[in-house]
Design an enzyme around this catalytic site. Structure first.
Site, PDB file in Angstrom:
ATOM      1  N   LYS A 192     -38.407  20.879  19.442  1.00  8.13           N
ATOM      2  CA  LYS A 192     -39.111  20.498  20.800  1.00  8.13           C
ATOM      3  C   LYS A 192     -38.530  19.289  21.150  1.00  8.13           C
ATOM      4  CE  LYS A 192     -42.125  18.032  22.361  1.00  8.13           C
ATOM      5  NZ  LYS A 192     -41.573  17.763  23.653  1.00  8.13           N
ATOM      6  N   CYS A 302     -33.151   2.993  19.858  1.00  9.87           N
ATOM      7  CA  CYS A 302     -34.159   2.479  18.787  1.00  9.87           C
ATOM      8  C   CYS A 302     -33.719   1.260  18.075  1.00  9.87           C
ATOM      9  CB  CYS A 302     -34.729   3.568  18.007  1.00  9.87           C
ATOM     10  SG  CYS A 302     -33.278   4.443  17.225  1.00  9.87           S
TER      11      CYS A 302
HETATM   12  P1  NAD Z   1     -42.766   9.646  22.205  1.00 12.84           P
HETATM   13  O1  NAD Z   1     -43.053   9.266  20.933  1.00 12.84           O
HETATM   14  O2  NAD Z   1     -44.196   9.733  22.989  1.00 12.84           O
HETATM   15  O3  NAD Z   1     -42.024  10.892  22.514  1.00 12.84           O
HETATM   16  C1  NAD Z   1     -41.078  11.473  21.539  1.00 12.84           C
HETATM   17  C2  NAD Z   1     -41.271  13.094  21.170  1.00 12.84           C
HETATM   18  O4  NAD Z   1     -42.462  13.243  20.681  1.00 12.84           O
HETATM   19  C3  NAD Z   1     -41.023  13.721  22.486  1.00 12.84           C
HETATM   20  O5  NAD Z   1     -40.679  15.198  22.222  1.00 12.84           O
HETATM   21  C4  NAD Z   1     -42.893  13.939  22.728  1.00 12.84           C
HETATM   22  O6  NAD Z   1     -42.886  15.120  23.604  1.00 12.84           O
HETATM   23  C5  NAD Z   1     -43.212  14.084  21.289  1.00 12.84           C
HETATM   24  N1  NAD Z   1     -44.864  13.775  21.242  1.00 12.84           N
HETATM   25  C6  NAD Z   1     -45.586  13.006  22.182  1.00 12.84           C
HETATM   26  N2  NAD Z   1     -46.900  13.075  21.801  1.00 12.84           N
HETATM   27  C7  NAD Z   1     -46.866  13.735  20.986  1.00 12.84           C
HETATM   28  C8  NAD Z   1     -47.851  14.349  19.755  1.00 12.84           C
HETATM   29  N3  NAD Z   1     -48.901  13.902  19.913  1.00 12.84           N
HETATM   30  N4  NAD Z   1     -47.769  15.184  18.840  1.00 12.84           N
HETATM   31  C9  NAD Z   1     -46.314  15.580  18.677  1.00 12.84           C
HETATM   32  N5  NAD Z   1     -45.481  15.266  19.406  1.00 12.84           N
HETATM   33  C10 NAD Z   1     -45.496  14.469  20.449  1.00 12.84           C
HETATM   34  O7  NAD Z   1     -41.773   8.566  22.959  1.00 12.84           O
HETATM   35  P2  NAD Z   1     -41.693   8.448  24.296  1.00 12.84           P
HETATM   36  O8  NAD Z   1     -42.973   8.509  25.241  1.00 12.84           O
HETATM   37  O9  NAD Z   1     -40.575   9.325  24.933  1.00 12.84           O
HETATM   38  O10 NAD Z   1     -41.066   6.788  24.505  1.00 12.84           O
HETATM   39  C11 NAD Z   1     -42.227   5.874  24.189  1.00 12.84           C
HETATM   40  C12 NAD Z   1     -41.539   5.037  23.313  1.00 12.84           C
HETATM   41  O11 NAD Z   1     -41.126   5.457  22.301  1.00 12.84           O
HETATM   42  C13 NAD Z   1     -40.234   4.205  23.638  1.00 12.84           C
HETATM   43  O12 NAD Z   1     -40.712   3.145  24.784  1.00 12.84           O
HETATM   44  C14 NAD Z   1     -39.663   3.761  22.637  1.00 12.84           C
HETATM   45  O13 NAD Z   1     -40.417   2.644  22.379  1.00 12.84           O
HETATM   46  C15 NAD Z   1     -39.821   4.769  21.725  1.00 12.84           C
HETATM   47  N6  NAD Z   1     -39.116   5.780  21.384  1.00 12.84           N
HETATM   48  C16 NAD Z   1     -38.213   5.548  20.280  1.00 12.84           C
HETATM   49  C17 NAD Z   1     -37.013   6.303  20.076  1.00 12.84           C
HETATM   50  C18 NAD Z   1     -36.412   6.228  18.533  1.00 12.84           C
HETATM   51  O14 NAD Z   1     -35.086   6.683  18.629  1.00 12.84           O
HETATM   52  N7  NAD Z   1     -36.766   5.538  17.649  1.00 12.84           N
HETATM   53  C19 NAD Z   1     -36.674   7.338  20.984  1.00 12.84           C
HETATM   54  C20 NAD Z   1     -37.247   7.480  22.250  1.00 12.84           C
HETATM   55  C21 NAD Z   1     -38.583   6.692  22.356  1.00 12.84           C
END
Ligand code: NAD
Length: 501
Positions: A192, A302
């Protein structure tokens, strides 16, 4: 700042959007509900295209296809060499489409096209080649049994059907980091991609099919986290979930795994990584590392070194140098080859970063440069540097995920180590010094999964990568990642005619 027309004056071709539907069992298809969602161009807020919105029913179909491919299909039964041959073919096709893939990530995620072409897409292909090279070297061990009359050995077997949930900041590399080791191990999977950046994952699915990877092995379900993502994490027929994203969602992934079938979970989460710059550092080079650590990929990474600790002897000189250097930074259209920084991925992230900048201003940090949005179209933010940041401030504590650097002063090595570890995260850290004893001491003392000495963001496919503390569980990259997609099975038998009781 450059204004954002579609091609930004560069020679890069803006690609047609060819794939917008779910990829299940080797075919592109609409969501069961028929629903779609918009994917947005962060350069201007305009709609690029409508993408199939997968939900629980679609995840069920994708898991069914992956299950069938795992239980009865050829992929886990191929020799490692045969899997390697097809994975190499997949990598060949990725290399043949570098420009198109880099352009998809640039238009969908605001990532620099040139960096995509030179780094993200070659690194993506490199991941597939690395794990192709490992696919025929998956060995068990002969065990040294306590009773000499017994013979024991281990088998390494693919863990089964895997769910990969990936974020938007590195859509291509994240796809490869998850999919490549799982493929080499012989697993089948449902991916996903993030709702902000679905385009390249669908293109990779198409290339995988062209490469001859059998139907049902890689399935891609586009859609939102709380629906499609949650259906993966709670699915009873998925054996492992590999997740990269926020700590908050990581917690939900673990909860869902615990309350469904106790599937294995690996989590690569947020960070608030320290960069420690000592008095003996070359100020010019240290400034370049701090800029790289904070503004690479517009701070949406990250491992961003968003807490920069500078020893008091060079603090003022370094602050001055950073401001001088950042003045020449071009924020603009990611297709413009002179741009150093593109737009934030979406409106939500743009507003979140600006709100943290406001917090920094209000909480009394000194704004050295930046601090504003750029233009009135798209999601561009000035590279921003705060000095005199203290540990009570939000910009010190929270992962901002944007182009915001915080500078702090320290006196002694012991103080630097304490400050570096003063965070709930533990993803990465940087140390800048020419003193080898100091470097070795500090490297051993910091609680983080990666330490970069006199360099930063020095990823390599052979380096295991993951977090301490609330930055996660498990490792991506390296052979550690491959092993995380394998079960270890012990087989024991008595030697001929030996009593076993
Ligand atoms: P997120 O954690 O919300 O999303 C990451 C992935 O998880 C996406 O594919 C999303 O659709 C999915 N997801 C969201 N809610 C879910 C759930 N309940 N169950 C299963 N999957 C779910 O991250 P975001 O909203 O894209 O970004 C928010 C924050 O996350 C950023 O500000 C940053 O701090 C962090 N982030 C970290 C990384 C990293 O590489 N570690 C990458 C992107 C974002």
């Amino acid at each position: 700042m450059e204004s954002g027309n579609h091609n930004g004056g560069s020679a890069a071709k803006f690609p047609a959007i060819k794939f917008t539907k779910l990829f299940i069992n080797g075919e592109f298809r609409d969501a069961v509900s028929g629903k779609t969602f918009e994917t947005i161009d962060p350069r201007n807020g305009e709609v690029i295209g409508r993408i199939a919105e997968g939900d629980k029913e679609d995840v069920d179909l994708a898991v069914k296809a992956a299950r069938q491919a795992f239980d009865h299909g050829p992929w886990p039964r191929f020799s490692g060499a045969e899997r390697a041959r097809l994975i190499h073919k997949f990598a060949d096709l990725i290399e043949e489409h570098v420009e198109e893939l880099a352009a998809l990530d640039a238009m969908d995620g605001g990532k620099l096209f040139l960096w995509g072409k030179l780094t993200d897409i070659p690194v993506t292909a490199g991941h597939f080649r690395y794990y192709a090279g490992a696919a025929d070297k998956i060995h068990g061990e002969v065990l040294k049994m306590t009773r000499p009359s017994m013979f024991g050995y281990t088998l390494k077997e693919p863990i089964g059907v895997v769910g990969h949930i990936i974020p938007w900041n590195f859509p291509s590399i994240m796809f490869a980091m998850k999919v490549a080791p799982a493929l080499a191990a012989g697993c089948t999977m449902v991916v996903k991609p993030a709702e902000q950046t679905p385009l390249s994952a669908l293109f990779y699915a198409h290339l995988a099919k062209q490469a001859g990877i059998p139907d049902g092995v890689i399935n891609v379900v586009t859609g939102f986290g709380p629906t499609a993502g949650a259906a993966i994490t709670s699915h009873m027929d998925i054996e492992k979930v590999s997740f990269t994203g926020s700590t908050e969602v990581g917690r939900k992934v673990m909860q869902a795994a615990a309350t469904s079938n106790l599937k294995a979970v690996s989590l690569e989460l947020g960070g608030k990584s320290p960069l420690l710059i000592f008095d003996d550092a070359d100020v010019d080079k240290a400034a370049d590392l701090a800029l790289l650590g904070n503004f690479y990929n517009k701070g949406e990474i990250c491992v961003a070194s968003s807490r920069v600790f500078v020893q008091e002897g060079i603090y003022d000189a370094l602050a001055k140098k950073l401001v001088e250097k950042v003045k020449g930074w071009t924020v603009g259209d990611p297709f413009d080859p002179t741009a150093r920084q593109g737009p934030q991925v979406d409106k939500r992230q743009f507003e979140k970063v600006l709100s943290y900048i406001d917090d920094g201003k209000q909480e009394g940090a000194t704004l050295l440069t930046g601090g504003n949005a750029i233009g009135n179209k798209g999601y561009f933010i000035e590279p921003t540097i705060f000095a005199d940041v203290t540990d009570g401030m939000k910009i010190y504590q929270d992962e901002i995920f944007g182009p915001v650097m915080s500078l702090m002063k320290f006196k002694t090595v012991e103080e630097a180590i304490e400050l570096a570890n003063n965070t709930r995260y533990g993803l990465a850290a940087g140390v800048v010094s020419r003193d080898i004893d100091l470097v070795n001491t500090v490297s051993r003392s910091i609680k983080a999964g990666a330490i970069w000495v006199n360099c930063y963001i020095a990823f390599d496919v052979d380096c295991p990568y993951g977090g301490y503390k609330m930055s996660g569980i498990g490792r991506d990259s390296g052979l550690d990642a491959l092993y995380s997609y394998l079960h270890v099975k012990s087989v024991v038998t008595p030697l001929h005619n030996s009593p076993w009781l």
